[in-house]
Write a protein that holds these residues in place. Sequence first.
Motif, PDB file in Angstrom:
ATOM      1  N   LYS A  13       0.826  -1.206   0.000  1.00  0.00           N
ATOM      2  CA  LYS A  13       0.000   0.000   0.000  1.00  0.00           C
ATOM      3  C   LYS A  13       0.870   1.270   0.000  1.00  0.00           C
ATOM      4  O   LYS A  13       0.695   2.152  -0.847  1.00  0.00           O
ATOM      5  N   LEU A  14       1.807   1.322   0.917  1.00  0.00           N
ATOM      6  CA  LEU A  14       2.599   2.542   1.051  1.00  0.00           C
ATOM      7  C   LEU A  14       3.573   2.745  -0.112  1.00  0.00           C
ATOM      8  O   LEU A  14       3.764   3.872  -0.574  1.00  0.00           O
ATOM      9  N   LEU A  15       4.171   1.672  -0.575  1.00  0.00           N
ATOM     10  CA  LEU A  15       5.141   1.816  -1.665  1.00  0.00           C
ATOM     11  C   LEU A  15       4.463   2.302  -2.938  1.00  0.00           C
ATOM     12  O   LEU A  15       5.029   3.102  -3.686  1.00  0.00           O
ATOM     13  N   VAL A  16       3.246   1.832  -3.179  1.00  0.00           N
ATOM     14  CA  VAL A  16       2.523   2.300  -4.366  1.00  0.00           C
ATOM     15  C   VAL A  16       2.147   3.766  -4.204  1.00  0.00           C
ATOM     16  O   VAL A  16       2.258   4.552  -5.145  1.00  0.00           O
ATOM     17  N   GLN A  18       3.593   6.115  -2.209  1.00  0.00           N
ATOM     18  CA  GLN A  18       4.646   7.101  -1.971  1.00  0.00           C
ATOM     19  C   GLN A  18       5.946   6.824  -2.717  1.00  0.00           C
ATOM     20  O   GLN A  18       6.868   7.637  -2.653  1.00  0.00           O
ATOM     21  N   GLY A  19       6.017   5.680  -3.370  1.00  0.00           N
ATOM     22  CA  GLY A  19       7.259   5.352  -4.070  1.00  0.00           C
ATOM     23  C   GLY A  19       8.216   4.581  -3.173  1.00  0.00           C
ATOM     24  O   GLY A  19       8.104   4.584  -1.948  1.00  0.00           O
ATOM     25  N   PHE A  20       9.178   3.940  -3.802  1.00  0.00           N
ATOM     26  CA  PHE A  20      10.053   3.033  -3.075  1.00  0.00           C
ATOM     27  C   PHE A  20      10.906   3.734  -2.030  1.00  0.00           C
ATOM     28  O   PHE A  20      10.991   3.311  -0.894  1.00  0.00           O
TER      29      PHE A  20
ATOM     30  N   SER B 106       5.648   6.161 -11.628  1.00  0.00           N
ATOM     31  CA  SER B 106       5.958   6.469 -10.235  1.00  0.00           C
ATOM     32  C   SER B 106       4.854   7.348  -9.659  1.00  0.00           C
ATOM     33  O   SER B 106       4.021   7.863 -10.396  1.00  0.00           O
ATOM     34  N   PRO B 107       4.856   7.539  -8.368  1.00  0.00           N
ATOM     35  CA  PRO B 107       3.837   8.411  -7.760  1.00  0.00           C
ATOM     36  C   PRO B 107       3.940   9.869  -8.241  1.00  0.00           C
ATOM     37  O   PRO B 107       2.992  10.619  -8.064  1.00  0.00           O
ATOM     38  N   TYR B 108       5.064  10.247  -8.839  1.00  0.00           N
ATOM     39  CA  TYR B 108       5.158  11.600  -9.397  1.00  0.00           C
ATOM     40  C   TYR B 108       4.086  11.854 -10.449  1.00  0.00           C
ATOM     41  O   TYR B 108       3.624  12.988 -10.615  1.00  0.00           O
ATOM     42  N   ALA B 109       3.709  10.814 -11.163  1.00  0.00           N
ATOM     43  CA  ALA B 109       2.755  10.974 -12.262  1.00  0.00           C
ATOM     44  C   ALA B 109       1.439  11.562 -11.775  1.00  0.00           C
ATOM     45  O   ALA B 109       0.744  12.251 -12.526  1.00  0.00           O
TER      46      ALA B 109
END
Lengths: 187, 187
Positions: A13-16, A18-20, B106-109
Amino acid sequence: MDKRAKILAAALKLLVEQGFHSTPTSAIAKAAGVANGTLFHYFKTKDELILGLYADIKKDSLRKILQGIEGQQSVKAKVKTIWYNSINWSITEKEKHNFKQQFMHSPYATQLSQEDLEEELKLFSDMIKEGIEKKILKDIPIDLIYHITHYQMLAIVSYLNLNPHLIEDADFYELAFELFWDNIKRV
Amino acid sequence: MDKRAKILAAALKLLVEQGFHSTPTSAIAKAAGVANGTLFHYFKTKDELILGLYADIKKDSLRKILQGIEGQQSVKAKVKTIWYNSINWSITEKEKHNFKQQFMHSPYATQLSQEDLEEELKLFSDMIKEGIEKKILKDIPIDLIYHITHYQMLAIVSYLNLNPHLIEDADFYELAFELFWDNIKRV
DNA sequence: ACTTTTGTAGAGTGATTAGTCGGTCAGTAT
DNA sequence: ATACTGACCGACTAATCACTCTACAAAAGT
């Protein structure tokens, strides 16, 4: 109760979201309801956690995608089942799908072995070979067919995520599959 | 001499190699041959640098992809030019292509505006509309055609990266384009 | 000539992070 | 009973990071 599973679920959940690298292990541990040290008890490093999560997700994906496939079916029937299963998995397991995509396009992907990258291709290559030999599929390289197939499914998933009302629309799936099948079937 | 450009070039290289968050700004500044403070003179934050780099790359990509397109050409000719240009850009500007892919997944998108996401679609939608009206392209939603097109090109790029000997093979491009065109042309 | 703006440097700072360490506790084998 | 094992905790640490600050020089405007 299984803390390892809880850690993996929280990590997904968190990695998706906020990113790795901007997801601290402390946040993952907190979200999983375990102590910091517990996370490192199950995973030696953060990278091992991320790689482990990828492996888990890939396993889940492959298992679900192959459901309902039997050797005696026609090539088209098998392809259709795989196509439906794949899209269905990506839609229902959206977080896992997003993680997989993020992972594959990140520098982590370079850590994967050749076998790991080719595993899915190998699973399908017999079926594709059969299709080509029976003159059902176009006579082009197997891995080219696989690539086109794979990306066509990603296109539909991306389209469905932008047009969520179509997710329940059986007609759309028919249209999209026929479109897809026309692309790889021999004319 | 343009330090801003040097910073962007160094950022592109390192961000693709190491990922967004495990590339320190200090490493980018060092690789660019400027002081730490200089980087923050040109970009208020690291995020602004990354977003700026994305904007630059996108502009470069669109410019190169539209080269050689003229209104009076046939739809197929225009599509073919765009198809070649796109694949060519992704192959020759591999780092930029990889950055774009990493960024988009990535979450930047999620920080991109709706317009930003639809810009490319809008550029092509008139052409696709023309193709549908002239009964050259299949009568399916414009954005579905765009999605399929976009992902098909990604498939070819990915395939070429795995089979680099084909990059110089004109026959392969012919085959791949015809495959692609058959998929969207009306039968 | 002078003032202001812009570009550049690099040491410094406060916050954050991955990973460690010493230890508790429950269960299990002997 | 005793010894052992492994799950689990959370305070701690050493390192790292994004970003700031002060200073100065070159250019541009007046």
